[in-house]
Design an enzyme around this catalytic site. Structure first.
Site, PDB file in Angstrom:
ATOM      1  N   GLY B  31      88.548 -33.760  54.435  1.00  0.00           N
ATOM      2  CA  GLY B  31      87.910 -35.021  54.818  1.00  0.00           C
ATOM      3  C   GLY B  31      87.632 -35.160  56.296  1.00  0.00           C
ATOM      4  O   GLY B  31      86.970 -36.091  56.713  1.00  0.00           O
ATOM      5  N   CYS B 240      70.422 -43.628  27.295  1.00  0.00           N
ATOM      6  CA  CYS B 240      69.279 -42.825  27.716  1.00  0.00           C
ATOM      7  C   CYS B 240      68.181 -42.887  26.648  1.00  0.00           C
ATOM      8  O   CYS B 240      68.451 -42.730  25.458  1.00  0.00           O
ATOM      9  CB  CYS B 240      69.713 -41.378  27.935  1.00  0.00           C
ATOM     10  SG  CYS B 240      68.347 -40.265  28.270  1.00  0.00           S
ATOM     11  N   CYS B 243      67.956 -38.924  25.242  1.00  0.00           N
ATOM     12  CA  CYS B 243      69.037 -38.262  24.507  1.00  0.00           C
ATOM     13  C   CYS B 243      70.060 -39.243  23.959  1.00  0.00           C
ATOM     14  O   CYS B 243      70.973 -38.858  23.239  1.00  0.00           O
ATOM     15  CB  CYS B 243      69.733 -37.224  25.392  1.00  0.00           C
ATOM     16  SG  CYS B 243      70.828 -37.931  26.627  1.00  0.00           S
ATOM     17  N   CYS B 265      68.568 -40.283  31.585  1.00  0.00           N
ATOM     18  CA  CYS B 265      69.632 -39.604  32.324  1.00  0.00           C
ATOM     19  C   CYS B 265      69.107 -39.143  33.673  1.00  0.00           C
ATOM     20  O   CYS B 265      68.006 -38.602  33.772  1.00  0.00           O
ATOM     21  CB  CYS B 265      70.108 -38.372  31.566  1.00  0.00           C
ATOM     22  SG  CYS B 265      71.079 -38.754  30.124  1.00  0.00           S
ATOM     23  N   CYS B 271      70.676 -33.886  30.099  1.00  0.00           N
ATOM     24  CA  CYS B 271      69.842 -34.561  29.109  1.00  0.00           C
ATOM     25  C   CYS B 271      69.160 -33.524  28.205  1.00  0.00           C
ATOM     26  O   CYS B 271      69.151 -33.641  26.990  1.00  0.00           O
ATOM     27  CB  CYS B 271      68.799 -35.409  29.844  1.00  0.00           C
ATOM     28  SG  CYS B 271      67.968 -36.597  28.795  1.00  0.00           S
TER      29      CYS B 271
END
Lengths: 258, 281
Positions: B31, B240, B243, B265, B271
């Site tokens: 980080g 979605c 899908c 998606c 997807c």
């Protein structure tokens, strides 16, 4: 006094090249006491205050502070993390210009809450409640909690800055001309408020001011500074009513009476 | 395919070595932002030059590269960067998340769970999480060094005060390994939990800002929040349109002038795989 002093300053020097801005200053602050530092512009009052707080490193001398958390610490030798921790928990600094001490692009509530969050508070509701309580205490309408401080008047900004500093219950507050730049009626209200808060919270305060009236109203003791040196020190009434040093006499006789 | 007039992966060896050193330091201090000498790349800064330099420094001849832009494999930026590396490094490219060993991304972490050994490379516009709160970079460095992150919560406090909840939807600040607060690049807050204890390596490169940082595998990555306002990964309340997935992150698409919306998606690979697997809306 049987209690040891909260802060002991000994032989403090701050030099900028050949210029001695603060020259061999020594004094003590006891718990619950308000000490005023008076003197004309350029006498080193603010530099003294800033060097005690650690904004400026003193050239020589010692500042001993009795901390709740760390015991007795020498501030001129203290490492940065601990100094900053003390600064945001046990001390406060009130700037002359509230714009230096506030975040103008953040709401009043966030300004008061910042020190709580910096000290580790992570409960939103409690932070909010404390911010509201403090706004009320410094006589700011709590409905303005989400307003930006730049929409506040000068007096309100100064009161907000005081709330932001006092919210973490500091023991020692350093104030640099807290009433500077305010008109007299607003000044009177702020002084009233300060006097009440200092008494309620048992704060120790080092107050820098050029206004002897402010010193008279708030302080128990006075240091008079001239060219970086303390030329006279004593109880407020004693110094203001019977000044001994020629410079103190000049200062006292220069006050205008309306 | 490999154009031999370029050094392998475009950057000279000395530069790649320097970036690798910065990456190792970043991995050692999760980080923490490590400065590096960002080079000119053959596209403008702000278009993913940081991510490309990191990719160039870690890519090997046997790597399989996937490039995502806003979750999609077929947008201009993704296509160009994929082509670039197949030309200057001659590596195999793919759109399949599980086939890739190296995934350079802008805005998304794939829906398909990452596995050990995979490396994610992020294009970061603004590496400093405190940048809108503290204007001085000298001061933000000091705040990171002393782990003083009260300021970050000031931002979240104001969000709740104004909107009743934390509305930060992307680039949501995280605490890495209990020490550094990090900007996870503009991925949606929805993807933040995927960083937590991820088995993959996550490398972040900010080309314009000249900073590199990293999250090593199995590292704690916690989204900042308040006790009474916990972190909530947000997504559209829909399925979605292609899908039928309800668990993936969705893009909202306007399809006519009357404001009719469709959700699909954001991760095109995910997807497509679901649809070839027989799933429909």
């Amino acid at each position: 006094m049987t209690e040891p002093p909260l802060l002991s300053v000994r032989g403090l020097d701050v030099r900028f090249g050949a210029l001695a801005a603060v020259d061999d200053v020594s004094f003590d602050v006891w718990p619950g006491e308000v000490v005023a530092i008076v003197g004309e512009s350029g006498s080193g009052k603010t530099t003294l205050l800033r060097s005690i707080h650690g904004f400026i490193r003193p050239t020589a001398g010692s500042v001993l502070y009795r901390s709740d958390r760390f015991g007795e610490v020498e501030l001129t030798m203290l490492d940065e993390p601990r100094r900053r921790l003390l600064a945001r928990t046990e001390w406060g600094f009130v700037h002359q210009n509230p714009r230096d001490g506030l975040r103008l692009s953040h709401s009043a509530g966030a300004n008061v809450g910042e020190r709580l969050m910096a000290a580790g508070a992570r409960h939103w509701g409690k932070i909010r409640a404390q911010a509201l309580a403090w706004l009320d205490r410094v006589e700011i309408d709590p409905t303005r909690i989400d307003d930006l401080p730049r929409t506040f008047s000068g007096g309100m900004q100064q009161r907000l800055q005081i709330a932001r500093v006092l919210v973490t219950n500091p023991r020692l507050v350093l104030m640099d001309e807290p009433t500077g730049g305010l008109d007299v009626s607003v000044q009177a209200r702020l002084l009233d408020l300060l006097r009440r808060l200092v008494a309620d919270l048992g704060l120790s305060v080092i107050l820098v001011t050029h206004d002897l009236g402010v010193a008279r109203l708030l302080a128990q003791r006075i240091l008079v500074m001239q060219r970086g040196r303390v030329v006279e020190a004593g109880l407020t009434d004693q110094v203001l009513d019977d000044p001994q040093h020629p410079y103190s006499q000049l200062l006292v006789s220069s006050v205008l009476f309306a | 395919m490999n154009n031999t007039s370029y050094t392998f992966a475009y950057l000279d060896e000395q530069t790649k070595r320097e970036i690798r050193r910065a990456l190792l330091k970043g991995l050692a201090i999760p980080g923490h932002q490590v400065p590096f000498a960002s080079r000119e790349m053959p596209l403008a800064r702000g278009w993913g030059t940081g991510g490309m330099q990191v990719t160039a420094a870690v890519i090997g001849r046997n790597d399989v590269l996937k490039v995502i832009d806003q979750g999609a494999d077929d947008t201009t930026n993704a296509v160009s960067i994929r082509q670039f590396f197949s030309r200057v490094a001659g590596v195999r490219t793919t759109t399949r998340t599980e086939e890739a060993t190296l995934i350079q991304t802008r805005h998304r972490i794939p829906e398909t769970p990452l596995r050990p050994g995979q490396i994610m490379v992020y294009q970061v516009p603004q590496p400093e999480p405190l940048w809108r709160l503290e204007p001085s970079r000298a001061e933000t460095r000091r705040l990171h060094a002393l782990a003083e992150y009260g300021l970050m919560h000031v931002k979240l406090y104001e969000d709740i005060a104004q909107h009743g909840r934390i509305t930060l939807a992307y680039d949501y600040p995280v605490l890495v390994h209990g020490r550094y607060v990090m900007a996870p690049s503009p991925i949606p807050a929805f993807d933040n939990p995927k960083l937590h204890r991820s088995p993959a390596i996550h490398l972040f490169g900010a080309g314009r800002e000249k900073r590199i940082y990293a999250v090593p595998p199995y590292t704690d990555v916690i989204s900042l929040a308040f006790e009474d306002h916990p972190f909530r990964p947000w997504k559209a309340e829909a399925a979605c349109a292609l899908c039928g997935s309800t668990e993936s992150y969705l893009d909202e698409i306007l399809i006519d002038d009357r404001g009719t919306r469709r959700y699909i998606c954001s991760d095109t690979d995910w997807c497509e795989r679901r649809r070839t697997g027989g799933k429909t809306a």
